[in-house]
Scaffold this motif. Structure first.
Motif, PDB file in Angstrom:
ATOM      1  N   LYS A 202       0.830  -1.200   0.000  1.00 35.75           N
ATOM      2  CA  LYS A 202       0.000   0.000   0.000  1.00 35.75           C
ATOM      3  C   LYS A 202       0.868   1.255   0.000  1.00 35.75           C
ATOM      4  N   ALA A 203       0.262   2.334  -0.495  1.00 38.82           N
ATOM      5  CA  ALA A 203       0.883   3.658  -0.468  1.00 38.82           C
ATOM      6  C   ALA A 203      -0.060   4.588   0.267  1.00 38.82           C
ATOM      7  N   VAL A 204       0.489   5.400   1.155  1.00 36.70           N
ATOM      8  CA  VAL A 204      -0.324   6.255   2.019  1.00 36.70           C
ATOM      9  C   VAL A 204       0.188   7.683   1.953  1.00 36.70           C
ATOM     10  N   ASP A 205      -0.732   8.619   1.788  1.00 34.77           N
ATOM     11  CA  ASP A 205      -0.394  10.047   1.876  1.00 34.77           C
ATOM     12  C   ASP A 205      -0.191  10.386   3.350  1.00 34.77           C
ATOM     13  N   THR A 206       1.040  10.716   3.723  1.00 31.00           N
ATOM     14  CA  THR A 206       1.354  10.928   5.138  1.00 31.00           C
ATOM     15  C   THR A 206       1.249  12.368   5.581  1.00 31.00           C
ATOM     16  N   ASP A 207       0.901  13.281   4.685  1.00 24.92           N
ATOM     17  CA  ASP A 207       0.837  14.694   5.063  1.00 24.92           C
ATOM     18  C   ASP A 207      -0.217  14.951   6.130  1.00 24.92           C
ATOM     19  N   ALA A 208      -1.338  14.225   6.042  1.00 27.25           N
ATOM     20  CA  ALA A 208      -2.404  14.450   7.017  1.00 27.25           C
ATOM     21  C   ALA A 208      -1.957  14.074   8.424  1.00 27.25           C
ATOM     22  N   GLU A 209      -1.062  13.073   8.525  1.00 23.24           N
ATOM     23  CA  GLU A 209      -0.616  12.599   9.842  1.00 23.24           C
ATOM     24  C   GLU A 209       0.562  13.385  10.382  1.00 23.24           C
ATOM     25  N   TYR A 210       1.517  13.724   9.496  1.00 27.11           N
ATOM     26  CA  TYR A 210       2.754  14.345   9.959  1.00 27.11           C
ATOM     27  C   TYR A 210       2.862  15.823   9.614  1.00 27.11           C
ATOM     28  N   GLY A 211       1.875  16.363   8.923  1.00 25.99           N
ATOM     29  CA  GLY A 211       1.944  17.761   8.545  1.00 25.99           C
ATOM     30  C   GLY A 211       2.509  17.935   7.147  1.00 25.99           C
ATOM     31  N   THR A 212       2.238  19.053   6.549  1.00 28.86           N
ATOM     32  CA  THR A 212       2.661  19.303   5.180  1.00 28.86           C
ATOM     33  C   THR A 212       3.911  20.164   5.138  1.00 28.86           C
ATOM     34  N   VAL A 213       4.672  19.983   4.072  1.00 26.61           N
ATOM     35  CA  VAL A 213       5.826  20.828   3.784  1.00 26.61           C
ATOM     36  C   VAL A 213       5.483  21.601   2.520  1.00 26.61           C
ATOM     37  N   PRO A 214       5.552  22.923   2.539  1.00 26.05           N
ATOM     38  CA  PRO A 214       5.155  23.706   1.365  1.00 26.05           C
ATOM     39  C   PRO A 214       5.829  23.216   0.089  1.00 26.05           C
TER      40      PRO A 214
END
Length: 285
Positions: A78-90
């Motif tokens: 699986k591939a998971v978008d981790t921005d929601a969990e760890y925060g986004t980098v501009p």
């Protein structure tokens, strides 16, 4: 003889109690833990070789390297978008790929690799943001041919243009895999061709004012480059001075860039004496 048989029987009886049988265990045989179930462990891929963006500009298809063998070697890929969990980098989107595999135990037979594709849908279009997979593999849509994304290199997604600049020389150093903490000693450049001398210390760590000759001992190398669209491309390596060696390899190499070159043995290793005719101390290269 009767006594010997009695002793043998007694020893065998003791072995039965200790090992569960007499004469059935072979030296070097598998232990119970070695013959038990093969565990499945969570891993990340050894590489991600490609990325594509769907027509919705949100669905990513990622080509990744996974274990393979005669029996099933991968599950729960699986591939998971981790921005929601760890925060986004501009300017970036972060995705993590994981799977379970028994490949950590060679008994599984999962000793080869193959390419598998995994998909993930982003909460919003990728746009001009860079895609970062597993923290260090970066793709961009800039300059790519849709639906493919372009894999970025060690110098990022927009490396410096080939030219006679510091950033360009750094790119050349990476291209030839120069040792860490190398020093650029000299550059001869005209924008199309480049000669790069670099060296790295081999002596002990010393203070800047230490006069011990061992503190300044170095090894060095010299590469010749040709400018290409992707950056400086090395085509020749030589410690020789002058133009003879390089122009034998590439007659078009300009004399103005090589005529004044000194052999590296004398230019980069002043703390080592040159070799004597009788075979004395060698000059390192």
């Amino acid at each position: 003889m009767r006594l010997r048989r009695s002793v043998t029987a007694l020893l065998c009886a003791v072995a039965v109690l200790l090992l569960g049988g007499c004469g059935t265990r072979v030296a070097g045989g598998a232990s119970p833990t070695q013959t038990g179930p093969i565990p499945w462990t969570t891993f990340g891929p050894s590489g991600v070789t490609g990325a594509r963006i769907g027509a919705d500009h949100r669905t990513l298809s990622l080509d990744t390297r996974v274990p393979s063998g005669e029996h099933p070697c991968v599950r729960d890929l699986k591939a998971v978008d981790t921005d929601a969990e760890y925060g986004t980098v501009p300017g970036t989107v972060h995705v993590q790929i994981t799977f379970s595999s028994p490949s950590g135990d060679r008994r599984s037979g999962c000793t080869k690799e193959k390419t598998a594709t995994v998909r993930v849908r982003l909460p919003e279009p990728l746009g001009k943001r860079e895609l970062v997979v597993d923290n260090d593999i970066v793709f961009t849509a800039d300059g790519a041919e849709p639906p493919a994304l372009r894999l970025c290199g060690e110098l990022g997604c927009h490396p410096p243009a080939t030219g006679c600049t510091t950033a360009s020389y750094e790119q050349a150093m990476i291209t030839v895999d120069a040792p860490m903490h190398s020093y650029r000693d000299a550059e001869h450049c005209d924008g199309k061709w480049l000669v790069l001398d670099f060296s790295w210390r081999t002596g002990p760590a010393c203070d800047a004012d230490d006069k011990n000759p061992a503190c300044t001992s170095r090894l060095g190398d010299r590469y010749f480059f040709r400018a290409e669209r992707a950056g400086w491309k090395p085509f020749f390596e030589s410690a020789a001075g002058g133009c003879r060696a390089v122009q034998r390899r590439e007659p078009a190499f300009p004399t103005a860039l090589c005529a004044s070159l000194e052999p590296l043995s004398s230019a980069l290793h002043p703390s080592y004496p040159p070799p004597s005719p009788s075979g004395g101390s060698p000059t390192p290269r």
